[in-house]
Scaffold this active site. Sequence first.
Site, PDB file in Angstrom:
ATOM      1  N   LYS A  78       0.861  -1.184   0.000  1.00 28.45           N
ATOM      2  CA  LYS A  78       0.000   0.000   0.000  1.00 28.45           C
ATOM      3  C   LYS A  78       0.897   1.234   0.000  1.00 28.45           C
ATOM      4  O   LYS A  78       1.945   1.243   0.653  1.00 28.45           O
ATOM      5  CB  LYS A  78      -0.886  -0.039   1.260  1.00 28.45           C
ATOM      6  CG  LYS A  78      -1.947   1.050   1.318  1.00 28.45           C
ATOM      7  CD  LYS A  78      -2.867   0.870   2.530  1.00 28.45           C
ATOM      8  CE  LYS A  78      -3.965   1.924   2.556  1.00 28.45           C
ATOM      9  NZ  LYS A  78      -4.909   1.761   3.686  1.00 28.45           N
ATOM     10  N   SER A 161     -10.000   1.851   2.846  1.00 30.09           N
ATOM     11  CA  SER A 161      -9.150   2.554   1.923  1.00 30.09           C
ATOM     12  C   SER A 161      -8.213   1.641   1.125  1.00 30.09           C
ATOM     13  O   SER A 161      -7.797   2.025   0.039  1.00 30.09           O
ATOM     14  CB  SER A 161      -8.319   3.594   2.681  1.00 30.09           C
ATOM     15  OG  SER A 161      -7.393   2.982   3.554  1.00 30.09           O
ATOM     16  N   SER A 185     -10.034  -0.541   7.031  1.00 36.10           N
ATOM     17  CA  SER A 185      -9.464  -0.512   5.686  1.00 36.10           C
ATOM     18  C   SER A 185      -8.834  -1.785   5.166  1.00 36.10           C
ATOM     19  O   SER A 185      -8.598  -1.886   3.973  1.00 36.10           O
ATOM     20  CB  SER A 185      -8.398   0.571   5.612  1.00 36.10           C
ATOM     21  OG  SER A 185      -9.000   1.757   5.252  1.00 36.10           O
TER      22      SER A 185
HETATM   23  N1  GLN Z   1     -13.300   4.115   6.051  1.00 30.43           N
HETATM   24  C1  GLN Z   1     -12.699   4.599   7.257  1.00 30.43           C
HETATM   25  C2  GLN Z   1     -12.332   6.046   7.129  1.00 30.43           C
HETATM   26  O1  GLN Z   1     -12.608   6.625   6.117  1.00 30.43           O
HETATM   27  C3  GLN Z   1     -11.537   3.744   7.659  1.00 30.43           C
HETATM   28  C4  GLN Z   1     -10.350   3.970   6.834  1.00 30.43           C
HETATM   29  C5  GLN Z   1      -9.144   3.217   7.286  1.00 30.43           C
HETATM   30  O2  GLN Z   1      -9.222   2.219   7.995  1.00 30.43           O
HETATM   31  N2  GLN Z   1      -8.004   3.712   6.858  1.00 30.43           N
HETATM   32  O3  GLN Z   1     -11.809   6.643   8.029  1.00 30.43           O
END
Ligand code: GLN
Length: 493
Positions: A78, A161, A185
């Site tokens: 990532k 994400s 995420s």
């Molecule tokens: N969808 C969540 C957010 O927008 C979690 C994102 C994540 O775990 N990086 O904060």
Amino acid sequence: MTNLTDLSLTDALKGLEAKQFSAVDMTKAHIAAVEKTRCLNAFITETPELALQQATASDARRASGKASVMDGIPIALKDLYCTKGVRTTAASKILENFVPTYESTVSQKLLDAGCITLGKVSHDEFGMGAANVNTPFGAVINPWTGADPEKSNRKLVPGGSSGGSAAVVAARAALAATGTDTGGSSRQPAALTGIVGMKPTYGRCSRFGVIAFASSLDQPGAMTRSVADMALMMRTMSGFDEKDSTSVDVAVPDYTSAIGNSIKGMKIGLPKEYRIDGLNAEVDAAWQKGASMLRDAGAEVIEVSLPHTKYALPVYYIIAPAEASSNLARYDGVRFGVRVPGENLNSMYENTRGAGFSKEVRRRILIGTYVLSAGYYDAYYLKAQKVRRCIRNDFDAALKKCDAILAPTAPSTAFGIGEKQDDPIQMYLEDVFTVSLNLAGLPGISVPIGLAENGLPLGLQLIGRAFDEMTLFKAASALEKEAKFTHKPPFTA
Ligand code: GLN
């Protein structure tokens, strides 16, 4: 001839060990797969030359009997993991040309174990999102969209994400990938693409060199195509690191020894508060099916209560933006990345941050700054921290009655790019089942359970006690065995 990109990580290692193919063969097949799946827009930076160099070195190690535990395994990282000498963007314009001078601890551990890095994959900017659409590098497409994703008139999101990580693992363009998990995420994208995603206990993996979003919630995670593969990834990625003051010095067990073990007598809790209003009927059915699979495998399923569940999402969307607003203050056009000049220092800051951060990131910085400002700190941030403790206490009490908790991972199957985007709350609701364990610091793993009527994958997550990943691996492997999820997306390399 074996299809090298379709092997599990576990079988790929066996083949490499038996010299059925070389790391160079493996890597060449994956470089071709990366090219073939470019229409998914999953990679921000491909590093084929570096991968081939690493593969050649890996073969040399194996020839001299010095191969390491993951030698020759091609993975994707990532783009939040700093990679020495390789551009690391955080999927943001503000770090568009940032080339780190150091390597993150987790990616270094993977390199030291012999992994080959195919490149850096996309995600929502700084990890903020649940669909991998919030990035100037463009939306990532879920390989479950159709046999020809480019031609489809409803392109599906891979979740977020870590959408790029999920897309490449599901599409057979990497054997595994790192993700991060601040609020779901690594688990939610795994559920939306039919693969396994995991967030270990907070402190299990070092955050050193992982670009920060919300430091008290962030934790490195991974995505793989099986639970056994996840055990291999996590065994390599985990461990104490003195460079991260929140990393915890506890021994990392050999997770692979938990795979296939009996779960006879294990107690699995179903939290009654997760049966939220309007819970999608198919998600509910999959959840009940998962519970009966675990029962068939010998577990006892009981009801547990997590009374503060309804506060998890609001608490998360106070704490995460608060920490993000502070972490992202460092991108000021002076020390890192992009600078947009202005008439004076203040206007340079404004121009740089206005041009460098996209809308969702600016929204979170505004929310975070607001909840931390004098007069509101007590009402919002401090209150949220107190409720966070109640959420952790709920889990501690529930996990005294059971060994692990079973819950849905995501509230729906993959949706179309552009959907849920007009209203940020709609997108935030994607995290309704995932954020609470980040707030509590606990480990969770999402396992694909079956297909919904629309032909798209559904996942279930298991949540465990702090530093008790072994129990999670046992339960997840039993669930995987019962679920027999062998479906592949209609588009693969
Ligand atoms: N969808 C969540 C957010 O927008 C979690 C994102 C994540 O775990 N990086 O904060």
